[in-house]
Enzyme design. Structure first.
Site, short mmCIF file in Angstrom:
data_model
loop_
_atom_site.label_atom_id
_atom_site.label_comp_id
_atom_site.label_asym_id
_atom_site.label_seq_id
_atom_site.Cartn_x
_atom_site.Cartn_y
_atom_site.Cartn_z
N HIS A 111 6.02 -0.87 -8.59
CA HIS A 111 5.32 -0.68 -7.32
C HIS A 111 5.61 0.68 -6.70
O HIS A 111 4.89 1.12 -5.81
CB HIS A 111 5.55 -1.86 -6.35
CG HIS A 111 6.84 -1.88 -5.62
ND1 HIS A 111 7.92 -2.65 -6.01
CD2 HIS A 111 7.24 -1.26 -4.49
CE1 HIS A 111 8.91 -2.50 -5.15
NE2 HIS A 111 8.52 -1.66 -4.21
N ASP B 198 9.34 -5.51 -12.59
CA ASP B 198 8.87 -4.46 -11.68
C ASP B 198 9.51 -3.10 -12.00
O ASP B 198 10.36 -2.62 -11.26
CB ASP B 198 9.19 -4.89 -10.23
CG ASP B 198 8.43 -4.06 -9.20
OD1 ASP B 198 7.89 -3.00 -9.57
OD2 ASP B 198 8.40 -4.47 -8.03
N SER C 268 13.86 0.17 -3.06
CA SER C 268 13.13 -0.19 -4.26
C SER C 268 13.33 0.89 -5.31
O SER C 268 13.23 2.08 -5.01
CB SER C 268 11.64 -0.34 -3.95
OG SER C 268 11.41 -1.63 -3.48
N1 ARG Z 1 8.28 -6.66 -1.01
C1 ARG Z 1 8.59 -5.48 -1.76
C2 ARG Z 1 8.74 -4.27 -0.82
O1 ARG Z 1 8.78 -4.40 0.35
C3 ARG Z 1 7.61 -5.22 -2.84
C4 ARG Z 1 6.23 -4.85 -2.42
C5 ARG Z 1 5.29 -4.55 -3.55
N2 ARG Z 1 4.77 -5.75 -4.17
C6 ARG Z 1 3.66 -6.44 -3.72
N3 ARG Z 1 3.30 -7.53 -4.32
N4 ARG Z 1 2.96 -6.04 -2.68
O2 ARG Z 1 8.37 -3.17 -1.00
N1 ASP Z 2 10.49 -3.91 -1.70
C1 ASP Z 2 11.25 -2.99 -0.88
C2 ASP Z 2 10.94 -1.54 -1.25
O1 ASP Z 2 9.88 -1.24 -1.75
C3 ASP Z 2 12.69 -3.28 -0.93
C4 ASP Z 2 13.08 -4.26 0.14
O2 ASP Z 2 12.51 -4.20 1.23
O3 ASP Z 2 14.00 -5.03 -0.11
O4 ASP Z 2 11.68 -0.63 -0.95
#
Ligand code: ARG
Ligand code: ASP
Length: 720
Positions: free
Chosen positions: A88, A224, A655
């Protein structure tokens, strides 16, 4: 009786002791670990020393970690500058290289040779060379009694001098950031590489497996990850993209452990966490979860429901709204987890107990009492005062952000402002650039969908934002429509902002004529009237209160550090600078009667598999490898590990961060947190806060066995 109370006393000591051993809260500055954390880290099982993590005289762990494009973290995993980060995080780069013939998002991408590695203009990788404490020099001219503005101005003058005089090489940069709400200043000497090439990415059915449904959720089964490579000039220094650039020879790169982890193992995550607010007073925490999160979730609930309804029925709309949906849902889901987590752990009461403790210690110390009397109470009162203004701001922001026609007007207003400030000669260039970006905007726009969102969100806005926080012009025109549907009918039937072609026809006219037409546009008029409400009725008080809060929040921060001096170590809130966080591998209990394990396996991918589904499809090759248990050296007793969790304190920006074991070897790649634990940004609680990592052996398995890109594994250093 006595025996019993001795026993319970011992139990208490034991509980306190184990809590100390498991003090996993904190995002620590790497250069301060030897003073503040090394002992505890070793007590938790760390085998290396603080100087192996941060050292300015020899290669250390910090020399393998980069800020990836300023929004994620990545790490160097070979002597040839190979970078590992999340799928991502690489998503935009992968998408930009994708076309109908080469759909790298769907099918993955693997550079079979160095020559096939793809350049990404604008993408950077930044190393931290050195971190200096410059607080004294930065604040030397600050005098008691200065206003906030005066204080900032003398500090800014000092910072400019410090920046100019800092010792650094010509290719290095300097960055200065305030810490602890401006009580401390640190200077970072950095090296930014500008030639970062895409090396490999799995298909989204692996790299984004589970998509929005599984986002923020444990148990998780997402691979990921993606890979890039840093290229340098022939001299090894940062250089703009050139075919002649060579793979970077890094000062340090991470060895990779093939051993995996088990419960209670020490883990460490290094990276660039973006923003946390851990030192807020209780009223602010209450406001965040009971008012602001709630309001934002309410607005997004409505918008997402409408988008989802259309996306399920219409393939074209699904493609148009997928990215919008994902990013809107990401924060929406996080806020809900935050509300839930604070409630579940009684986070507000916990803050109140902390404040009672603070007050007790403060009152017992006459000098501190004199210095900080009333600071906390005033701060809490200010948060109560700002509450309705902050809520009105969030409703307004969410209305404009999720109603696309209002977002379009905002962009238009920005164009008009730019044209005015840059002079008449610039208008055509600015307009062309604007229309270029609007072309992309309308490619993913459907006026029918947007109209439904408009109706739904306007109703909430009108019901939830009190009339005295809206403009008089809005109130009178709102009164003339009996409901938002009638208003929507009028706006969407006659506005020029419902399609690219209509807007383009207007923008073709000379500047004055175009702006005159747009000034009469019903969408523009409505947006202006809404904006007026925010600007005139909300912003002035909101901003004044916020300035006051910022100032006192700094004093309260210092007060906490003074009051708890010797009893508690403090770490600064995240601010996109390099941090170290450490914890232990462990499951958790999300609800009564439910216990989560700390590991997931490829079996779980197959359990979730829904053929053809856009979130849960599985590539045929992976199914085949699974059926044959063809895991090579990456499997464990005939099973393939996929993800695991631990109590590392992470946030957005972490991330792509490496998860390291007690020996500083790479064991996984951080990419998310568990839903109930997203409150860690305001209320870290070791009982339910967990970060989610993909097991490095799954990454290697996908690269080697799934993609057949063994050349990459061959350049890594695997340790058994
Ligand atoms: N929750 C994670 C973060 O805040 C991953 C986000 C990307 N993945 C998604 N399915 N939108 O960045
Ligand atoms: N998914 C988050 C990021 O993209 C990481 C988190 O918020 O734990 O940085």
């Amino acid at each position: 009786m006595l025996l019993k109370s001795v026993k319970s006393w011992m139990l208490l000591v034991l509980v306190v002791l184990t809590q100390q051993v498991y003090a996993t809260e904190g995002m620590w500055l790497p250069q301060l670990l030897s003073n503040l954390n090394e002992k505890e880290m070793k007590g938790m099982g760390m085998k290396i020393s603080a100087s192996d993590i941060y050292n300015i005289n020899k290669g250390s762990l910090k020399d393998a970690i980069v800020s990836f494009g300023g929004f994620c973290t990545a790490e160097v995993i070979s002597s040839q500058g190979l970078l590992l980060t999340n799928h991502h995080c690489g998503y935009d780069a992968i998408q930009k290289h994708s076309s109908l013939e080469h759909n790298y998002l769907d099918n993955g991408f693997w550079a079979r040779t160095a020559a096939e590695e793809l350049p990404n203009p604008g993408l950077t990788a930044t190393f931290i060379v050195r971190i200096d404490d410059i607080t004294k020099a930065a604040t030397q001219n600050v005098k008691a009694g200065m206003t906030e503005k005066e204080r900032q101005s003398v500090i800014d003058k000092q910072l400019a001098i410090i920046k100019k005089e800092v010792k650094k090489e010509s290719w290095q940069d300097v960055m200065i950031k305030p810490f602890f709400e401006g009580n401390k200043y640190y200077l970072f000497v950095t090296e930014t590489y500008k030639d970062v090439r895409l090396v490999g990415a799995p298909p989204s059915s692996i790299g984004k497996f589970g998509s929005d449904t599984d986002n923020w959720v444990w148990p998780r089964h997402t691979g990921d990850f993606s890979m890039f490579r840093i290229y340098a000039g022939k001299d090894g220094k940062p250089a703009p993209y050139s075919q002649d650039n060579v793979p970077l020879k890094p000062k340090y790169f991470l060895p990779i452990s093939m051993k995996g982890v088990k419960k209670d193992d020490f883990t460490m995550v290094m990276g660039f966490p973006g923003r946390t607010t851990e030192y807020l007073p209780s009223e602010a925490v209450k406001q965040t979860v009971e008012v602001l999160d709630f309001s934002k979730v309410e607005m997004r609930d409505a918008a997402l429901k409408i988008w989802d309804g259309y996306m399920r029925k219409n393939e074209q709309i699904k493609i148009q709204y997928a990215a919008k949906y994902a990013s809107t849902a990401n924060a929406w889901k996080k806020w809900q987890g935050e509300m839930l987590g604070v409630k579940k752990t009684d986070g507000i009461a916990k803050k109140q107990r902390y404040e009672a403790n603070y007050n007790q210690l403060l009152n017992a110390n006459p000098a501190l009492k004199q210095q900080y009397a009333g600071v906390l109470d005033t701060l809490n009162e200010l948060y109560i005062k700002i509450n309705p203004y902050a809520q009105a701001r969030d409703y307004y922001n969410e209305l404009v952000k999720n109603t696309e026609i209002l977002t379009a007007v905002d962009k238009l207003i920005a164009l008009a402002d730019d044209a005015e400030s840059q002079g008449a000669g610039q208008y055509n260039t600015l307009r062309d650039k604007f229309m270029e970006s609007m072309k992309a905007f309308y490619q993913n726009y459907n006026a029918g969908v947007d109209k439904d969102v408009f109706i739904s969100l306007m109703d909430i806005y009108a019901a939830k934002v009190p009339a005295n926080f809206r403009s008089a012009r809005f109130n009178s025109s709102w009164a003339s429509f009996t409901d938002s549907r009638k208003l929507a009918d009028q706006v969407y039937a006659t506005s020029n902002l419902t399609s690219y072609d209509k807007l383009a026809a207007v923008m073709q006219q000379p500047q004055q004529a175009a702006l005159a037409t747009l000034a009469k546009d019903p969408a523009v008029q409505l947006a202006i009237v809404l904006r007026e409400g925010f600007r005139e009725k909300v912003a002035p008080t909101l901003n004044a209160l916020q300035l006051d809060i910022n100032n006192r929040q700094r004093t309260y921060m210092q007060a906490q550090m003074d009051v708890f001096a010797g009893k508690k170590n403090f770490y600064p809130d995240a601010n996109s600078t390099l941090r170290v966080t450490y914890g232990k591998v462990d499951g958790y209990s999300p609800a009564d009667g439910v216990q989560y394990d700390y590991y997931t396996w490829l079996d779980g991918v197959m359990e979730k598999y829904i053929p053809g589904d856009y979130e849960f499809d599985v590539p045929a090759k992976l199914i085949e490898l699974y059926k044959n248990k063809d895991y090579g050296k990456y499997g464990v007793n005939g099973k393939m590990p996929v993800c695991f969790i631990a109590s590392n304190h992470t946030t957005g920006g972490n991330s792509g961060s490496p998860a390291l074991n007690a020996n500083g070897q790479l064991i996984g790649l951080n990419f998310d947190r568990t839903w109930e634990g997203t409150m860690s940004d305001i209320n870290y609680d070791p009982s339910i806060c967990r970060n989610i990592m993909v097991d490095i052996r799954y990454v290697l398995f996908i690269v080697d066995k799934f993609a057949g890109c063994k050349r990459l594994v061959d350049e890594m250093k695997l340790v058994n």
